[in-house]
Design an enzyme around this catalytic site. Sequence first.
Site, short mmCIF file in Angstrom:
data_model
loop_
_atom_site.label_atom_id
_atom_site.label_comp_id
_atom_site.label_asym_id
_atom_site.label_seq_id
_atom_site.Cartn_x
_atom_site.Cartn_y
_atom_site.Cartn_z
N ASP A 10 0.80 -1.21 -0.03
CA ASP A 10 -0.06 0.00 -0.01
C ASP A 10 0.86 1.12 -0.08
O ASP A 10 2.20 0.99 0.23
CB ASP A 10 -0.94 0.01 1.24
N TYR A 42 -0.89 8.26 -2.84
CA TYR A 42 -0.89 8.01 -4.32
C TYR A 42 -2.05 8.45 -4.87
O TYR A 42 -1.96 8.85 -6.12
CB TYR A 42 -0.96 6.70 -4.44
N GLY A 43 -3.06 9.19 -4.34
CA GLY A 43 -4.18 9.66 -4.77
C GLY A 43 -3.97 10.92 -5.81
O GLY A 43 -4.58 11.47 -6.48
N CYS A 73 -4.30 -1.20 -2.05
CA CYS A 73 -4.36 0.11 -2.13
C CYS A 73 -5.37 0.43 -3.19
O CYS A 73 -5.33 -0.20 -4.27
CB CYS A 73 -3.02 0.87 -2.61
N ASN A 74 -6.30 1.33 -3.02
CA ASN A 74 -7.53 1.32 -3.83
C ASN A 74 -6.76 2.22 -5.17
O ASN A 74 -7.21 1.72 -6.55
CB ASN A 74 -8.68 2.20 -3.32
N THR A 75 -6.09 3.26 -4.81
CA THR A 75 -5.56 4.03 -5.96
C THR A 75 -4.74 3.08 -6.96
O THR A 75 -4.89 3.04 -8.34
CB THR A 75 -4.71 5.04 -5.82
N CYS A 184 -12.05 2.52 0.88
CA CYS A 184 -10.80 3.00 1.13
C CYS A 184 -10.21 2.19 2.42
O CYS A 184 -11.08 1.58 3.40
CB CYS A 184 -10.95 4.31 1.78
N HIS A 186 -8.55 2.70 5.04
CA HIS A 186 -8.71 3.43 6.24
C HIS A 186 -10.05 3.01 6.88
O HIS A 186 -10.25 3.24 8.03
CB HIS A 186 -8.38 4.80 6.13
#
EC number: 5.1.1.3
Length: 270
Positions: A10, A42-43, A73-75, A184, A186
């Site tokens: 991540d 990263y976003g 990591c979503n991005t 996300c 988080h």
Amino acid sequence: MPWKAIGIFDSGVGGLTVLKEIIKALPQEDTIYFGDTARVPYGTKSPETVTRYSLEIASFLVHRDIKLLVVACNTASACALEALQQTLSIPVVGVIEPGARRAAAVTRSGRVGVIGTEGTIRSSAYAKAIKRINPEVEVVTRACPLFVPLAEEGWTDNEVAHLTARTYLSGLREAGVDTLVLGCTHYPLLKRVIGETIGEEVKLVDSAEETARIVAEILRGGELLRPTSEQGNHHYFVSDVPAGFIRVGNRFLGGKLGDVYQVSLEAEKE
């Protein structure tokens, strides 16, 4: 091959919620986690940059002999998953597809909400994934950027958290969603306040839980499960000083992290 570790990465600490679910589902597995703390978030980066970062980290983990890679990591899942799958010879799992599949499966009204960072929501990655599975589903999205610092500060059940949740989620309640994707890594730390705010009739989909489930299915189907009942070992690497990662990471993992090692990806390439 079954004795090799699972690699997870991540941009920072958020992916530890995915690691936590993997450890819960597969306690016998060894894991190697990489948090790119020198280059978080990263976003705000371009897709090309995120892909380059992801390939560098994947190379680092593959050189440590992993059997499967989790893009926690979503991005990075939105930008780099395809490039990673094309480049690597091992299975690569992102966090978006598992959450999207679960949401499409459990919605009754055909109206799904997705919350995430501004970058993830702007990419429409979850909406596209859900629509690929079921084009009839209506997807309502909402960026919730303040949830990230709340989670990292541990402000997950105080008045600030509740007020923030009410502000962000009121539109989704009005839209009548019956399923809400926590888009996300988080956000699982805020699951209680999110659930109380959105209402018990709305099903929460935790992408971390769903990703762990998919990882278990892949390892089981490929006969790659570690053949032992002993607890696995867990190793942590970061690209910048580990003090902050350790402080926040203990909360995200729900336990004490082991040793965390700082490494230079540039030096690794030499």
